[in-house]
Design a protein around this motif. Sequence first.
Motif, PDB file in Angstrom:
ATOM      1  N   LEU A   1       0.851  -1.184   0.000  1.00  0.00           N
ATOM      2  CA  LEU A   1       0.000   0.000   0.000  1.00  0.00           C
ATOM      3  C   LEU A   1       0.887   1.234   0.000  1.00  0.00           C
ATOM      4  CD1 LEU A   1      -2.745  -0.786   2.657  1.00  0.00           C
ATOM      5  CD2 LEU A   1      -3.099  -0.444   0.224  1.00  0.00           C
ATOM      6  N   ALA A   2       0.557   2.188  -0.810  1.00  0.00           N
ATOM      7  CA  ALA A   2       1.288   3.460  -0.785  1.00  0.00           C
ATOM      8  C   ALA A   2       0.385   4.503  -0.151  1.00  0.00           C
ATOM      9  CB  ALA A   2       1.659   3.871  -2.199  1.00  0.00           C
ATOM     10  N   LYS A   3       0.929   5.220   0.807  1.00  0.00           N
ATOM     11  CA  LYS A   3       0.153   6.287   1.436  1.00  0.00           C
ATOM     12  C   LYS A   3       0.805   7.607   1.087  1.00  0.00           C
ATOM     13  CE  LYS A   3      -1.365   3.412   5.248  1.00  0.00           C
ATOM     14  NZ  LYS A   3      -2.758   3.459   5.502  1.00  0.00           N
ATOM     15  N   PHE A   4      -0.010   8.565   0.724  1.00  0.00           N
ATOM     16  CA  PHE A   4       0.544   9.866   0.376  1.00  0.00           C
ATOM     17  C   PHE A   4      -0.524  10.920   0.624  1.00  0.00           C
ATOM     18  CE2 PHE A   4      -1.693   8.259  -3.236  1.00  0.00           C
ATOM     19  CZ  PHE A   4      -2.322   9.364  -3.789  1.00  0.00           C
TER      20      PHE A   4
ATOM     21  N   TYR B   1      12.958  -1.742   4.997  1.00  0.00           N
ATOM     22  CA  TYR B   1      12.476  -1.379   6.334  1.00  0.00           C
ATOM     23  C   TYR B   1      11.038  -1.811   6.585  1.00  0.00           C
ATOM     24  CZ  TYR B   1      16.675   1.437   6.560  1.00  0.00           C
ATOM     25  OH  TYR B   1      17.974   1.832   6.561  1.00  0.00           O
ATOM     26  N   GLY B   2      10.336  -2.191   5.501  1.00  0.00           N
ATOM     27  CA  GLY B   2       8.923  -2.536   5.656  1.00  0.00           C
ATOM     28  C   GLY B   2       8.087  -1.336   6.046  1.00  0.00           C
ATOM     29  N   LYS B   3       8.595  -0.157   5.760  1.00  0.00           N
ATOM     30  CA  LYS B   3       7.900   1.075   6.145  1.00  0.00           C
ATOM     31  C   LYS B   3       8.077   2.119   5.056  1.00  0.00           C
ATOM     32  CE  LYS B   3       8.807   0.528  11.064  1.00  0.00           C
ATOM     33  NZ  LYS B   3       9.697   0.909  12.140  1.00  0.00           N
ATOM     34  N   HIS B   4       7.201   3.101   5.069  1.00  0.00           N
ATOM     35  CA  HIS B   4       7.349   4.266   4.209  1.00  0.00           C
ATOM     36  C   HIS B   4       8.169   5.314   4.959  1.00  0.00           C
ATOM     37  CE1 HIS B   4       4.308   2.753   1.416  1.00  0.00           C
ATOM     38  NE2 HIS B   4       3.705   2.315   2.492  1.00  0.00           N
ATOM     39  N   VAL B   5       8.684   6.249   4.189  1.00  0.00           N
ATOM     40  CA  VAL B   5       9.474   7.327   4.800  1.00  0.00           C
ATOM     41  C   VAL B   5       8.667   8.038   5.882  1.00  0.00           C
ATOM     42  CG1 VAL B   5      10.462   9.601   4.354  1.00  0.00           C
ATOM     43  CG2 VAL B   5      10.954   7.707   2.799  1.00  0.00           C
TER      44      VAL B   5
ATOM     45  N   LYS C   1      17.596   6.795  14.101  1.00  0.00           N
ATOM     46  CA  LYS C   1      18.460   5.668  14.489  1.00  0.00           C
ATOM     47  C   LYS C   1      17.954   4.349  13.918  1.00  0.00           C
ATOM     48  CE  LYS C   1      20.200   7.736  18.708  1.00  0.00           C
ATOM     49  NZ  LYS C   1      19.840   8.069  20.056  1.00  0.00           N
ATOM     50  N   SER C   2      16.630   4.277  13.697  1.00  0.00           N
ATOM     51  CA  SER C   2      16.062   3.007  13.223  1.00  0.00           C
ATOM     52  C   SER C   2      16.577   2.639  11.831  1.00  0.00           C
ATOM     53  CB  SER C   2      14.537   3.088  13.206  1.00  0.00           C
ATOM     54  OG  SER C   2      14.120   4.147  12.372  1.00  0.00           O
ATOM     55  N   LEU C   3      17.146   3.619  11.124  1.00  0.00           N
ATOM     56  CA  LEU C   3      17.659   3.314   9.778  1.00  0.00           C
ATOM     57  C   LEU C   3      18.903   2.431   9.837  1.00  0.00           C
ATOM     58  CD1 LEU C   3      17.174   6.729   7.954  1.00  0.00           C
ATOM     59  CD2 LEU C   3      15.804   4.673   7.713  1.00  0.00           C
ATOM     60  N   ASN C   4      19.539   2.387  10.996  1.00  0.00           N
ATOM     61  CA  ASN C   4      20.748   1.561  11.103  1.00  0.00           C
ATOM     62  C   ASN C   4      20.443   0.069  11.218  1.00  0.00           C
ATOM     63  OD1 ASN C   4      22.443   3.785  11.032  1.00  0.00           O
ATOM     64  ND2 ASN C   4      22.202   4.142  13.228  1.00  0.00           N
TER      65      ASN C   4
END
Length: 412
Positions: free
Chosen positions: A118-121, A323-327, A341-344
């Motif tokens: 799903l894309a959310k925008f 990441y299984g997540k959107h920005v 930090k979660s990007l690491n």
Amino acid sequence: MASKSYDTFKYLRSGKYDWKVQARVLNLWRGYTKKENLSNPSIYYYWIVSVAEYMHLFLDIQIIFSRETKISDLEESDVFIEKVAFDFYDLGDLEELSKQTTYLIDVVGVIEEAELNLAKFKNRLGEPQTQIKFHICDGNSRVKVTFWDAFAELFHEAIEEGFEWPLIVIIGSGRVTLWKEEVDISNVGATTFYINYNHYSVNHLRNMLKEKNFIEEQNTILKKEPVPLLNIKEIKELPEEYLEKQVLCNVKVKKVNTQQNWFKHICTSCYEEAKKVNGKFNCICGPRDVPYPEKWFNLCVVCCDSTGEIEIVLENVAGQKCYGKHVCDILDEDDESNFPKSLNTIEDEDYKFQIAIQNGKGPMESKKFVAKDIVSEKYPNNNDDNQPRPLEESYAEHSTSTFHLDTLSEIN
DNA sequence: CTCTATCGCAGGAGATCAGA
DNA sequence: TCTGATCTCCTGCGATAGAG
């Protein structure tokens, strides 16, 4: 009149006003009437008071309900009418249909994508919207499908129910449009979908899938060249003619670069990068502000394998899959303006990236490596132990009021 | 209702006219 | 002058096209 026997759709014509037919409502959605509502889908008979002659491409007649039209429920046991009926169109014929707005169409096809997200925008008015995009293929042609908002979420929930992949989907009453010169099937209130439904069209496609040349033909349609699997040393040594081409590479993420911007703002009209000028986002596609640009991954990571190291930019699809997540989800969690930090968390993880070789920015950087996607082994998966699982009910946004009976005329 | 913008129509309210 | 019929204007809502 009550003793009059029923007419069949086949013989309906204009100029006569007291038709009586038995029909199953295949599709019902809310329309626009000021006073009258119709109840849930079931079987009715109708006194057809007027049958309007209607000139169009596909059907000879359209049934119009008036105040004089009488509707009664029928018992399921009193009649035999199929519970579904489709009027399929070849995917290759849809371009012509995209030029009209009167009729909805039924199609069936294999979903090409191995994963659907799903894309959310936020749209240009700042309203949050959801969409799910994929392509379907019938062995001859392919078209893009875009489902919107609640319907997209319904579809996404449905495909998570453990169906056999690849998914074969019937889209009932989809709207065909042209979006950016590409045929696109989207949903309207009437649209339904059936995943791996027990229908001859689905069974036929699945049998075709088992033949080797279906995937080959599909790849021919996509004009896909096989993407070579290379190691880092080979990628670095690729000659100039590989610019703009793509390769696959198995790597371990060694380090996430925290010194550069990890996402970029994207114009919601043209999908080019929107630049901030005087506090407002502008785009090259036109002299207009982009008040709510999308945020796409643009994350630099250092990757390695046994042959060396390479810096790769993770673009949006690859980033979302990592990441299984959107920005915006990551931004919501980490409301600090610092590097989240979660990007690491992807450091020391292994991935198979599909990497595009692009021109570097300056004399110091002749090539740039951009991860477009992560390759999944999920598709195709013809696991015979996993039988197709038909849905008992179609998924649709049923509500009350007016009918569109375009497809019903084919029943009899 | 996908949602929004826009167009066009239906119908209500008020104005006007005609006949008693 | 009163009443009912008809006309006109305005408003709100339905239909439609287009966008992402």
